[in-house]
Enzyme design. Structure first.
Site, short mmCIF file in Angstrom:
data_model
loop_
_atom_site.label_atom_id
_atom_site.label_comp_id
_atom_site.label_asym_id
_atom_site.label_seq_id
_atom_site.Cartn_x
_atom_site.Cartn_y
_atom_site.Cartn_z
N TYR A 6 0.85 -1.19 0.00
CA TYR A 6 0.00 0.00 0.00
C TYR A 6 0.88 1.24 0.00
O TYR A 6 2.02 1.22 0.46
CB TYR A 6 -0.99 0.01 1.17
CG TYR A 6 -0.37 0.09 2.55
CD1 TYR A 6 -0.24 1.31 3.20
CD2 TYR A 6 0.06 -1.05 3.20
CE1 TYR A 6 0.31 1.39 4.46
CE2 TYR A 6 0.60 -0.98 4.47
CZ TYR A 6 0.72 0.24 5.11
OH TYR A 6 1.26 0.31 6.36
N CYS A 7 0.32 2.30 -0.60
CA CYS A 7 1.01 3.58 -0.66
C CYS A 7 -0.04 4.68 -0.64
O CYS A 7 -1.22 4.41 -0.48
CB CYS A 7 1.91 3.66 -1.89
SG CYS A 7 1.04 3.50 -3.45
N THR A 8 0.38 5.91 -0.80
CA THR A 8 -0.55 7.03 -0.68
C THR A 8 -1.48 7.15 -1.87
O THR A 8 -2.69 7.30 -1.71
CB THR A 8 0.23 8.35 -0.49
OG1 THR A 8 1.13 8.17 0.61
CG2 THR A 8 -0.69 9.50 -0.19
#
Length: 85
Positions: A69-71
């Protein structure tokens, strides 16, 4: 340092990687509610250092399902290409 969820039945182990930078990870990250283990933090100050993380952890991750996951999503897209190498 490594989040490993032992699967039930036929499910393989899972590794959850936080592909955000260290500052973002320190603000908040996912934690396994059953074990309390944190998502993997590659300790990146810049995304280009993720390639070294991949090289250093390739053997450890090769037989796991990897969730990232990332922004905004673009880092996860790039990271998945790097991990597949």
């Amino acid at each position: 340092h490594m989040l490993s969820l032992s699967g039930q039945g036929d499910h393989p182990e899972i590794a959850l990687i936080d592909v955000r930078n260290t500052f973002e990870h320190n603000i908040g990250h996912f934690v396994d509610p059953t074990t309390g283990e944190k998502a993997i933090d590659p300790e990146m100050t810049t995304f280009s250092s993720f390639d070294k993380f991949c090289q250093d952890h390739a053997e450890q991750l090769k037989d796991k399902k990897v969730l990232m996951y990332c922004t905004g999503g673009i880092r996860c897209e790039k990271a998945s290409v790097m991990l597949k190498r």
